[in-house]
Design an enzyme around this catalytic site. Sequence first.
Site, mmCIF file in Angstrom:
data_model
loop_
_atom_site.group_PDB
_atom_site.id
_atom_site.type_symbol
_atom_site.label_atom_id
_atom_site.label_comp_id
_atom_site.label_asym_id
_atom_site.label_seq_id
_atom_site.Cartn_x
_atom_site.Cartn_y
_atom_site.Cartn_z
ATOM 1 N N CYS A 25 -4.718 -4.717 17.338
ATOM 2 C CA CYS A 25 -3.517 -5.510 17.591
ATOM 3 C C CYS A 25 -2.803 -5.005 18.838
ATOM 4 O O CYS A 25 -2.292 -5.805 19.641
ATOM 5 C CB CYS A 25 -2.592 -5.481 16.384
ATOM 6 S SG CYS A 25 -2.164 -3.812 15.801
ATOM 7 N N ARG B 119 4.722 5.771 14.706
ATOM 8 C CA ARG B 119 4.829 4.942 13.510
ATOM 9 C C ARG B 119 6.274 5.007 13.002
ATOM 10 O O ARG B 119 6.809 6.101 12.810
ATOM 11 C CB ARG B 119 3.854 5.421 12.436
ATOM 12 C CG ARG B 119 2.383 5.240 12.804
ATOM 13 C CD ARG B 119 2.015 3.765 12.922
ATOM 14 N NE ARG B 119 0.625 3.566 13.245
ATOM 15 C CZ ARG B 119 -0.342 3.372 12.342
ATOM 16 N NH1 ARG B 119 -0.042 3.384 11.043
ATOM 17 N NH2 ARG B 119 -1.581 3.177 12.717
#
Length: 337
Positions: free
Chosen positions: A154, A236
Amino acid sequence: MAPIKIGINGFGRIGRLVARVALQRDDVELVAVNDPFISTDYMTYMFKYDSVHGAWKHHELKVKDEKTLLFGEKPVVVFGRRNPEEIPRASTGAEYIVESTGVFTDKDKAAAHLKGGAKKVIISAPSKDAPMFVVGVNEKEYKSDLHIVSNASCTTNCLAPLAKVINDRFGIVEGLMTTVHSITATQKTVDGPSAKDWRGGRAASFNIIPSSTGAAKAVGKVLPQLNGKLTGMSFRVPTVDVSVVDLTVRLEKKATYEQIKAAIKEESEGKLKGILGYTEDDVVSTDFVGDSRSSIFDAKAGIALNDNFVKLVSWYDNEWGYSTRVVDLIVHMASVQ
């Protein structure tokens, strides 16, 4: 042209969202799903209710029997085989298989689908040896004799269109990428064991976690002229969907930030329309949930130090945008046959 018949192996986040994308299009037909770990009734529940993208609001969904789901009147055959070779592809007519288990990510492993009767395999992850294609960037290099391909990641799908525009117009000497990336299923809800990545084992819901990513280096595989010029890392963060790329590059040709914005806007309205977006609005991450584009350039978020050194910011729905590109790649591959 008749719809392209596709099957999905692995009904996780990407598998389910590829199914949602496919079921809303006329150019593809979902005919089969394989997942050895999910019963048909649980599969129905997981597909129908989604914490990020909302409940399924299109065809009525129900279980016909333990081997068949009905989307309206449209049957989708369900298998539960661990070995892809054992899936009877001929019985469903599925020619293009989306490999979304995260397990069969190299050519040797993915070839099990071909032995089972599939025509083509599209890996929904980076691959160490399968050719990678990013729609809008290098899909025209696909040849019909390639039977196993990767849709890259992605993040590569977000970065590559942006990097292509900048390199084509101004030239990239070198660059660093950071992606601020939403939580994914591989992370831990609370601190837990993660032998290969100690930080990755820390609780996802209330930590910012530095992580590695091969997305920037992978751009060199889809844009060979950038090979060795880009690398990057990831943070993250505790959001459930939508991520953002920060690309900082040194340019060959001098360009003002206004000139860079104009070039990206032009491409977003031309050859890369539907792939690369452009916005001057005061947006935040949730504004892009459900956005099918690969990369949406945020004109207000970027900054230039001088005419050769700039930071560019681009958003992406790392689930929905990517899943849409998987289906787009299948449609392109079928057109080349």
